[in-house]
Write an enzyme that holds these catalytic residues in place. Structure first.
Site, short mmCIF file in Angstrom:
data_model
loop_
_atom_site.label_atom_id
_atom_site.label_comp_id
_atom_site.label_asym_id
_atom_site.label_seq_id
_atom_site.Cartn_x
_atom_site.Cartn_y
_atom_site.Cartn_z
N ARG A 1 0.85 -1.18 0.00
CA ARG A 1 0.00 0.00 0.00
C ARG A 1 0.89 1.24 0.00
NH1 ARG A 1 -2.28 -3.66 3.68
NH2 ARG A 1 -4.41 -4.34 3.14
N LYS B 1 -2.26 -2.71 7.45
CA LYS B 1 -3.67 -2.52 7.75
C LYS B 1 -4.14 -3.62 8.70
CE LYS B 1 -8.03 -1.49 5.42
NZ LYS B 1 -8.70 -1.37 4.09
N HIS C 1 -2.23 3.59 -5.70
CA HIS C 1 -2.91 2.37 -5.24
C HIS C 1 -3.29 1.48 -6.42
CE1 HIS C 1 -4.58 0.18 -1.87
NE2 HIS C 1 -5.71 -0.03 -2.55
N ARG D 1 -0.95 -1.36 -6.89
CA ARG D 1 -1.21 -2.53 -6.03
C ARG D 1 -2.28 -3.41 -6.66
NH1 ARG D 1 -1.52 -4.54 -0.60
NH2 ARG D 1 -3.64 -5.01 0.10
N HIS E 1 -4.50 -9.47 2.95
CA HIS E 1 -5.95 -9.50 3.14
C HIS E 1 -6.32 -10.54 4.21
CE1 HIS E 1 -6.75 -7.86 -1.19
NE2 HIS E 1 -6.47 -6.90 -0.32
N TYR F 1 -10.15 -9.40 -7.63
CA TYR F 1 -9.22 -9.26 -8.75
C TYR F 1 -9.42 -10.33 -9.81
CZ TYR F 1 -6.91 -6.06 -5.56
OH TYR F 1 -6.65 -5.02 -4.71
#
Length: 338
Positions: free
Chosen positions: A154, A179, A285, A288, A311, A320
């Site tokens: 990120r 995150k 972003h 990414r 994630h 994706y």
């Protein structure tokens, strides 16, 4: 029209000789720092709490209830036309205020319906488009953009990268406190080993100058500064991508060299996208998103991509896979059969 001045805190009467209790927003800041929230979250929460108080005529939050909270959040959606994520951020700030600062038991606040975020597909560049953008980015910003695309980091993870977390021996980058306050490991592209080593050699010169001038201290997370008193001035803890000047830490008041401003990379990326004559709204972003999509196109396992991206849920990574179903889920149009 409601004044934009800082709302006064409503406190019980005290003796003139007694110290004044801290104002409400100062209490919010203190509690956020106690729980180790980032400076960005602190600023956002204080912003929304102040705005909530001003919206209701500077009344103290203790005097407000479910109706007032719902009215504020509804106004954000109807009149402010904010995104669902913005409305949820405002609600999170109010939840923190009541639960953590005012210590008020509000079961009605727990039952408030959060806005459902829209399910939009991410913007993804083709490999040719990524190449066109990267060819138009040079220097530090070019290196950072290549790291974003080559590692899946990120934006802020790249900006906050520390020297000690780049492992040239294993061709790995350790991403700390990502995150969800999670650490993870991603690859260091072989193509970036030499450019990154050259960059760190130049960065080392800046560090040694700061060390000589007594300004080499950097911010350390949590209580590491107390646990390791000398770590803040060690080479390993320095930011890989540092600011061009020193600045005052808004919390401690210490003069430090902070990491580079992420807005500088965003502007450089925008210029490169325009120069490449791309019509997609590509940002850092987007690199990414492109990293994840291109790995899946190359046949890599979705669980591996999930770990590289950090994630928690594979369903987040599955968005994706839309690129693997080209043209209406891969179905050939009957028009093309004629």
């Amino acid at each position: 029209m409601v004044s934009s001045a800082l709302p006064p805190d409503i406190t019980p009467s005290v003796s003139p000789d007694a110290p004044r209790p801290p104002k409400l927003l100062d209490q919010v800041r203190a509690r956020l720092r106690t729980k180790h929230y980032s400076i960005r979250t602190e600023n956002q929460y204080v912003f929304w709490i102040r705005r909530f108080i001003l919206f209701h005529g500077k009344r103290h939050p203790r005097e407000l209830g479910a109706r007032e909270v719902e009215a504020f959040l509804s106004d954000l959606a109807v009149n402010g036309r904010v995104a669902a994520s913005t409305q949820n951020q405002a609600l999170s700030a109010l939840l923190f205020l009541y639960r953590e600062v005012l210590e008020v038991d509000l079961p009605w606040l727990e039952n408030l319906t959060r806005a459902k975020p829209s399910q939009r597909l991410p913007v993804v560049l083709t490999p040719a488009e990524v190449r066109a953008v990267l060819e138009r980015m040079e220097g530090v910003y070019g290196l950072m953009a290549r790291l974003l695309y080559g590692t899946g980091m990120r934006l802020m993870e790249c900006v906050r990268l520390r020297v000690k977390d780049v492992d040239f021996g294993r061709n790995e980058i350790v991403i700390r406190d990502g995150k969800g306050a999670k650490d993870r490991v991603t690859m260091l592209p072989v193509a970036l080993v030499a450019p990154l080593q050259d960059h760190l050699a130049r960065r080392r010169v800046i560090y040694e100058d700061d060390l000589r001038d007594g300004k080499a201290e950097v911010w350390l997370p949590d209580a590491l500064a107390k646990k390791y008193p000398h770590a803040a001035t060690e080479w390993g803890w320095q930011y890989v991508f540092c600011s061009g000047s020193h600045s005052v830490d808004p919390r401690s008041g210490v003069v430090r060299r902070h990491h580079i401003d992420e807005k500088l990379l965003q502007r450089a990326m925008k210029k490169a996208v325009m120069a490449a004559r791309l019509h997609k709204p590509a940002t850092p972003h987007t690199l990414r998103h492109s990293f994840a999509t291109h790995l899946l196109e190359a046949g890599h396992d979705i669980r591996t991509v999930q770990e590289l991206l950090g994630h928690s849920d594979v369903r987040t990574t599955m968005i994706y896979t839309h690129v693997l179903n080209r043209g209406g889920r891969g179905v050939l149009s009957p028009l093309d059969r004629l």
